[in-house]
Design an enzyme around this catalytic site. Sequence first.
Site, PDB file in Angstrom:
ATOM      1  N   TRP A   1      30.250  29.673  55.773  1.00  0.00           N
ATOM      2  CA  TRP A   1      31.072  30.549  54.931  1.00  0.00           C
ATOM      3  C   TRP A   1      32.360  29.850  54.515  1.00  0.00           C
ATOM      4  O   TRP A   1      33.051  30.303  53.611  1.00  0.00           O
ATOM      5  CB  TRP A   1      31.401  31.848  55.671  1.00  0.00           C
ATOM      6  CG  TRP A   1      32.365  31.685  56.835  1.00  0.00           C
ATOM      7  CD1 TRP A   1      32.336  30.718  57.799  1.00  0.00           C
ATOM      8  CD2 TRP A   1      33.495  32.500  57.143  1.00  0.00           C
ATOM      9  NE1 TRP A   1      33.360  30.896  58.700  1.00  0.00           N
ATOM     10  CE2 TRP A   1      34.088  31.982  58.324  1.00  0.00           C
ATOM     11  CE3 TRP A   1      34.054  33.624  56.560  1.00  0.00           C
ATOM     12  CZ2 TRP A   1      35.215  32.548  58.916  1.00  0.00           C
ATOM     13  CZ3 TRP A   1      35.183  34.192  57.150  1.00  0.00           C
ATOM     14  CH2 TRP A   1      35.741  33.650  58.310  1.00  0.00           C
TER      15      TRP A   1
ATOM     16  N   GLU B   1      35.313  34.080  66.678  1.00  0.00           N
ATOM     17  CA  GLU B   1      34.120  33.707  67.445  1.00  0.00           C
ATOM     18  C   GLU B   1      34.357  33.629  68.947  1.00  0.00           C
ATOM     19  O   GLU B   1      33.486  33.178  69.685  1.00  0.00           O
ATOM     20  CB  GLU B   1      33.580  32.376  66.913  1.00  0.00           C
ATOM     21  CG  GLU B   1      33.094  32.509  65.486  1.00  0.00           C
ATOM     22  CD  GLU B   1      32.643  31.186  64.882  1.00  0.00           C
ATOM     23  OE1 GLU B   1      32.586  30.183  65.603  1.00  0.00           O
ATOM     24  OE2 GLU B   1      32.366  31.190  63.674  1.00  0.00           O
TER      25      GLU B   1
ATOM     26  N   GLN C   1      40.491  33.128  65.635  1.00  0.00           N
ATOM     27  CA  GLN C   1      40.977  33.038  64.251  1.00  0.00           C
ATOM     28  C   GLN C   1      41.066  34.453  63.696  1.00  0.00           C
ATOM     29  O   GLN C   1      40.478  35.383  64.259  1.00  0.00           O
ATOM     30  CB  GLN C   1      40.049  32.177  63.410  1.00  0.00           C
ATOM     31  CG  GLN C   1      38.636  32.719  63.249  1.00  0.00           C
ATOM     32  CD  GLN C   1      37.636  31.618  62.906  1.00  0.00           C
ATOM     33  OE1 GLN C   1      37.170  30.893  63.769  1.00  0.00           O
ATOM     34  NE2 GLN C   1      37.300  31.506  61.654  1.00  0.00           N
TER      35      GLN C   1
HETATM   36  C1  BGC Z   1      34.813  28.371  63.047  1.00  0.00           C
HETATM   37  C2  BGC Z   1      33.918  28.959  61.988  1.00  0.00           C
HETATM   38  C3  BGC Z   1      33.602  27.878  60.980  1.00  0.00           C
HETATM   39  C4  BGC Z   1      32.997  26.669  61.642  1.00  0.00           C
HETATM   40  C5  BGC Z   1      32.781  25.536  60.681  1.00  0.00           C
HETATM   41  C6  BGC Z   1      34.107  27.179  63.670  1.00  0.00           C
HETATM   42  O1  BGC Z   1      34.925  26.597  64.622  1.00  0.00           O
HETATM   43  O2  BGC Z   1      35.088  29.326  64.035  1.00  0.00           O
HETATM   44  O3  BGC Z   1      34.542  30.046  61.370  1.00  0.00           O
HETATM   45  O4  BGC Z   1      32.725  28.377  60.030  1.00  0.00           O
HETATM   46  O5  BGC Z   1      33.872  26.223  62.643  1.00  0.00           O
HETATM   47  O6  BGC Z   1      33.980  25.088  60.163  1.00  0.00           O
END
Ligand code: BGC
Length: 767
Positions: free
Chosen positions: A333, A474, A587
């Site tokens: 995304w 996350e 985040q």
């Molecule tokens: C982030 C995600 C992101 C991914 C790739 C992860 O560490 O939490 O939101 O899409 O990295 O950049």
Amino acid sequence: MDDNWLITETTFDPQQLHRQETVFTIGNGYLGTRGAFEEGLPEARPATLVNGVYDAVPVAFTELANAPNWLPLAISINGERFGLERGQLLHYRRTLNLRTGVLSREVRWRSPRGHTVDLSWARFASLADPHLLALRCHVTPLDFDGEIELRAALDGHVDNRGYVHWDTIAQGGADNRIWLHSRTRASRIDLAEVATLIVQAGEATNISSTDCSGCPTLVARGRLRQGQTMVADKLVTLYTSREDAAPNQAAERHLDRLSAAGQGYAELQAAHQIEWEKYWAISDIFIEGDDQAQRAIRFSIFQLLAAAPRDDTRVSIPAKALSSFAYFGHVFWDTEIYMLPFFIYTQPRLAHNLLMYRYHTLPAARRKASAGGYPGAQYAWESADTGDEVTPVWVPHRKDGSPVRIWTGDQAIHITADVAYGAWHYWRTTGDDDWMVDYGAEIVLETARFWESRVKWNACWARYEISRVMGPDEYHHTENNNAYTNGMARWHLKTARETLGWLQNTRPTLADQLVARLDLTPARLARWEAISEQLHIFQDPSSGVIEQCENFFALKDIDLGTYEPRQQSMQVLLGIEGANTQQVLKQPDVLLLLYLLSDEYDQRAKKANWDYYAPRTDHTFGSSLGPAIHAILACELGMPDAAYTHFRRAAQADLMDVRGNADDGLHAASAGGLWQAIVFGFGGLKVTPVGWSATARLPSHWRRLSFHFYHRGKLETVDLTPEQDPQHRGKAGRPERGDETQDAQMGSKRQSGLADNRRLVQRRMSR
Ligand code: BGC
């Protein structure tokens, strides 16, 4: 040259080798090459990633295969091989010129036997000619006469972190050319490189080729007198079977054409620079009063432009752009929410390409939905060539190798709304109705069908709900009713209905066909309406604070201050399940929703949620996607110091390696976020279909901020200073007669308008 166009390194620090290889990545949208040295180093991680050249890999399904290395150019003086790991380094300077897209290096080196030599290199991946890579080297003996040997190779002995993707199909050398033809082991993509070496000066320079297995090499030998300079140009052409069924012949022919046309290094570099100038004329941002910020935004823009596909709508920009192996070259995304706005507003043709990737991968999104038992289309969290889900399910733990469950592939379902949001954002800003009719509407409507059956009706509470998800934060998995996911799904279903309504008004026949194909019955549309009204978000009516997910406020609260100073993410400190049970965020989640759907929330709600979530977010070691969003919201909430602190975190992601992981590759989402932080945050740009306004919210030491953007096909300029009336306004969006329309911009009328603007930008930049 204004220093603010240059990223410069003046000492060679072996400890920073990999991080600097990332920073000095160059690219042309077709491929990217990390800043490894031409002469090589044992610990180096050279990589050239050609977008779309994926090959199977265990655990992560598929990854961009590191292409045979086109860089090698070994130099020996009087039999002693040059290398930074030996001899004495008397001078060192490496510069990435962001304006010209040329990476150069100067070295004064004394060999172990005491011969001193000046060496310099320049290289570029041509933006004017995507299949051309070029490298120039100068060698000048300072205190000896002697023999110089150059060995220019195409090195097929490459791997991705130890994993080998290529078989050599053919190789050879003749008539000052070498070629290497390789094939990926599983996806069977052919890739051919052909190289020539042109040497000027040096007595009796002769060039021959040797055929080491998998590494054809051109060897040039000549004698130089003290003070005399040898100039050697290595030109490489590269094709894959993705563009041409016989890439070896295509690469040969390409080199033939260049030499027949008398195109040498100088002419090729000039054409490359002209092409970069065109992009900068529109995309540059000018900041007066903050050199670091100026360089950081130009670096970010450079890396975004260097990674954006020009002629290929079947690839997108991976999370690490084309700079390294991390995340396997997968697309997240990150593209639609973080990078795409930069392209929508300054290079809409490239934004269009990125969105076409999502159109072409709709069949895979349908497969993902159907595998989960849902109708419609559900985009993969991690996507590659086909668009099928390629998120690893289990990965070995970094420390002890124990299996770690990766939930995003199953649970980060918000990506489906994020893609729709990107499509809508493009349409709303560019006014590209044709694209919406032909492609965008299908993306938005087909994906809306997924939400319709992913939600569940909760009869007890008389509301729709979405369970078992992971939002942008996350650190938490298996959440019920994540506010971001529910909010974006609501927005998506509402927007889908509006889009269909628009289509029915403007292109009824096409709308009818889509209605029949996607089975968009009145009952279905009524259900979408009901869901968008009743899909639940937990918001305290008195304070306005939104609960990130059901029972989030019941999780153990945390004071991040008590963990300072720290050098690790909160998830590393607390463990995956430990973080999952506490109110600590990787985040922005709720805050991101408030940014994306800004018009739906008032200042009071934004402030209340900021006060709640910002202190609980792992700004330093969480995700690089966070700081730019916090910077924008802080601007909106009138907190300039906080805005600047977050802005700097985003600005320094790669250049200062604030998270200590730049060796893993560029933070492309952060680069896109930085652009948004400046334009939407400090510049306060607000765009609606009927007009736009910009409001100066500059950091106190900024004396000027100016940038261009396209609004519905018309190029606009914002030029903000702290003293002036802070508001700029633009009138209604439809371009007047004589203005550049979006169509004209993509077609022939384009030149004159852009040329005028280019002059304007050049005037501005030459001040
Ligand atoms: C982030 C995600 C992101 C991914 C790739 C992860 O560490 O939490 O939101 O899409 O990295 O950049």
